[in-house]
Design a protein around this motif. Structure first.
Motif, PDB file in Angstrom:
ATOM      1  N   GLN A 301       0.813  -1.214   0.000  1.00  0.00           N
ATOM      2  CA  GLN A 301       0.000   0.000   0.000  1.00  0.00           C
ATOM      3  C   GLN A 301       0.847   1.264   0.000  1.00  0.00           C
ATOM      4  N   GLN A 318      -8.997   0.952   1.395  1.00  0.00           N
ATOM      5  CA  GLN A 318      -9.225  -0.052   2.440  1.00  0.00           C
ATOM      6  C   GLN A 318      -9.210  -1.443   1.827  1.00  0.00           C
ATOM      7  N   ILE A 319      -8.359  -2.317   2.349  1.00  0.00           N
ATOM      8  CA  ILE A 319      -8.288  -3.707   1.894  1.00  0.00           C
ATOM      9  C   ILE A 319      -8.836  -4.602   2.997  1.00  0.00           C
ATOM     10  N   ARG A 320      -9.809  -5.444   2.658  1.00  0.00           N
ATOM     11  CA  ARG A 320     -10.376  -6.319   3.676  1.00  0.00           C
ATOM     12  C   ARG A 320     -10.865  -7.630   3.062  1.00  0.00           C
ATOM     13  N   CYS A 341       0.396  -2.633   4.852  1.00  0.00           N
ATOM     14  CA  CYS A 341      -0.877  -1.941   4.693  1.00  0.00           C
ATOM     15  C   CYS A 341      -0.783  -0.500   5.164  1.00  0.00           C
ATOM     16  N   CYS A 347      -5.265  -3.097   7.007  1.00  0.00           N
ATOM     17  CA  CYS A 347      -5.954  -4.209   6.355  1.00  0.00           C
ATOM     18  C   CYS A 347      -6.753  -5.013   7.378  1.00  0.00           C
ATOM     19  N   ILE A 350      -7.207 -10.471   6.750  1.00  0.00           N
ATOM     20  CA  ILE A 350      -6.226 -11.138   5.891  1.00  0.00           C
ATOM     21  C   ILE A 350      -5.988 -12.537   6.470  1.00  0.00           C
ATOM     22  N   ALA A 372      -1.495  -4.750   9.745  1.00  0.00           N
ATOM     23  CA  ALA A 372      -2.439  -5.811   9.391  1.00  0.00           C
ATOM     24  C   ALA A 372      -2.284  -6.944  10.393  1.00  0.00           C
TER      25      ALA A 372
END
Length: 574
Positions: A301, A318-320, A341, A347, A350, A372
């Motif tokens: 990121q 946003q990564i989820r 992240c 995150c 994960i 994360a």
């Protein structure tokens, strides 16, 4: 005239009107001599088939090379369309503009098939873009605002940029695709998907110089399966967050794929700082086999390929809910999993299941997670947990030196000295780890100056205060690390000034540096990005040529100005 006769007349008339029209491009004057521009013949054949009441087929027969300068096959059509390609279609070595060479636009119910070849003829474009920069070249095949499309068993070679670009489309099925381009060809993604939904790419073999499959913004319900990838940059989601108009990405599945000697494996990449707040969610990578892959699992990121980012702010993407299930094989690097992240948007969700990543000789790999909470579900996974940054660096050094005393002693001596310097580096986790790693293990066996001399390059092309370098000898890729961005004023007649990023990437050649990222110079009092450096001869009176992106001419400077490394003057930003 009886009613029955009128009915039969209408029936047969309707049947005649709905009959499918099959045409060959040779019927419209196409010549397969590799020289004649067949644009008009191809478009005329398409127009007639498209306007046929029952739909139609355009056939490109075997035999010879059909040169086509550019073609846009446009709908809507009056029925279902087929493009049966069994020949060899080749593009010009030059390009005059536009984002695609062959495109299908506003067409519903389309089939493209036939085991024919689209040759983008991209070699001269790659060389020009490397040396002097250029606008983004055209994709070989673009599917633009199409729906219900199948692409089966076609071959794409040497595209100038993306081989296949799917944009703003729905229900596209790609099966049996073959993509071939050199491993160093820039921006030649095998399949790029943007702002589309219900896309399948399966049963394909992709060898190229960039991502085998890349999933851009605004995509949903994408299924990528049974892909053999290599060489290339792996399978990627992103880059995301660069532009303010981007949309969310969700419901992406990558399964049953083989990645061989790629520079990355499974990757999600977002820009920092980013221009928009979006979300990546519900992503599953499953049953993936890797062989000598660098960065087999990577969430980055702080992505910035040109080293021109300020890194003053975090990514807003946003990564989820991302799962890595059954990712197995060999890593080319000790760090097999890197999850880096955003501090502002850590995150979430994960998860790793059935992970088994080792080095080629069987050593276990490590996992690093920042911002994360990676969950390792189940027993006997390799790696089995996330490490912190310092722990990762020390473990990496320890794998190279036998005995714990040396690592402990060196760590104690150096850790107190490197914390301050570390804060000046980019936020990229791999850069931080490599910097700590090189600092702890000592200087490389050969100095940077000696390395340059071995390649007929003056030793003063880089500042004296370069901390270390990393050389991939197999690919001649060199990364030079500096503690901060800096400038060097050289003592030639024009007092040349060169500015360096804290990380300079390039390809090292005999008497040349190409694909440079992270270097600028002044031309007529204007800062321009240096893309390549070429040295004439070996005498001190010979010239060093700087090629700058956007500059009208190359800049020649005397070689003797670069014979001695000089101290770099720190600047706030590159």
């Amino acid at each position: 005239m009886t009613p029955r006769f009128i009915f039969l007349l209408c029936f047969f008339a309707a049947g005649a009107l709905s009959q499918r029209l099959i045409v060959s491009v040779t019927d419209y004057g196409a010549v397969a001599d590799g020289r004649t521009d067949n644009q008009r013949a191809f478009l005329s054949a398409w127009r007639d088939a498209c306007n046929s009441g029952g739909g139609g087929m355009v056939h490109v027969p075997r035999g010879g090379n059909y040169y086509v300068s550019q073609a846009v096959f446009e709908g809507p059509c009056r029925g279902e369309m087929s493009f049966r390609h069994e020949g060899y279609i080749i593009a010009s070595s030059e390009y005059s503009g536009g984002d695609s060479w062959i495109s299908f636009r506003l067409v519903n119910r389309l089939s493209i098939s036939g085991s024919g070849t689209f040759d983008g003829n991209g070699a001269s474009t790659w060389n020009r873009c490397r040396s002097s920069g250029c606008n983004f070249p055209p994709s070989s095949l673009k599917l633009d605002h199409v729906k219900d499309v199948s692409v089966k068993k076609i071959i794409s070679v040497n595209s100038k940029a993306f081989h296949i670009n799917i944009d703003k489309s729905r229900n596209v099925f790609i099966d049996g695709l073959t993509v071939i381009a050199p491993g160093d060809s820039p921006n030649t993604d095998g399949v790029h998907i943007g702002k589309s939904s219900y896309i399948t790419v399966t049963n394909s073999r992709i060898s190229t110089g960039d991502d085998c499959v890349s999933v851009g913004d605004g995509n949903s319900h994408v299924n990528i399966s049974s892909i053999h990838c290599g060489p290339g940059h792996g399978i990627s989601i992103g880059s995301l967050g660069r532009y303010g108009y981007e949309k969310d990405v969700h419901d992406i599945s990558v399964s049953n794929c083989d990645l061989v000697e790629t520079t990355n494996g499974l990757r999600i990449k977002t820009w920092a700082p980013s221009a928009v707040a979006t979300t990546v969610s519900n992503v599953t990578f499953s049953d993936i086999r890797v062989k000598r892959v660098r960065n087999p699992v990577l969430i980055d990121q702080h992505y910035c390929p040109s080293d021109s980012c300020s890194h003053g702010d975090e990514s807003m993407v946003q990564i989820r809910d991302v799962k890595f299930v059954g990712v197995r094989g060999s890593s080319a690097d000790r760090v097999g999993v890197t999850i880096e992240c955003s501090k502002d948007r850590p995150c979430q969700g994960i998860e790793f299941v059935g992970l088994h990543l080792t080095m080629e000789q069987g050593q276990s790999t490590m996992a690093y997670c920042s911002n994360a909470n990676g969950q390792f579900v189940g027993r006997d996974q390799i790696p089995a947990r996330c490490l912190r940054a310092m722990e990762k660096a020390v473990r990496k050094v320890g794998s190279l030196k036998s005995g714990t005393f040396w690592v402990s002693k060196k760590a104690k001596e150096e850790m107190s000295n490197i914390s301050q310097d570390l804060t000046t580096l980019s936020n990229t986790v791999e850069e931080k780890a490599k910097w700590i790693f090189n600092k702890l293990k000592g200087k490389p066996a050969k100095s940077l100056s000696d390395l340059l001399l071995d390649h007929n390059l003056p030793p003063g092309l880089f500042p004296r205060n370069a901390t270390s370098y990393d050389l991939d000898e197999a690919r001649n890729k060199l990364v030079v690390y500096l503690p901060s961005p800096c400038e060097v004023c050289f003592s030639d007649s024009s007092s040349s000034v060169v500015r360096y990023s804290n990380r300079v990437k390039l390809t090292l050649g005999r008497g040349s540096l190409s694909d440079i990222q992270g270097m600028k110079t002044k031309v007529l009092a204007v800062w321009v990005t240096v893309t390549s450096i070429h040295v004439e001869g070996t005498k001190s009176s010979d010239k060093v040529w700087f090629a700058a992106a956007g500059a009208a001419v190359k800049k020649a400077r005397p070689r003797d100005a670069f014979e001695i490394p000089r101290d770099g003057l720190r600047v706030d930003k590159f």
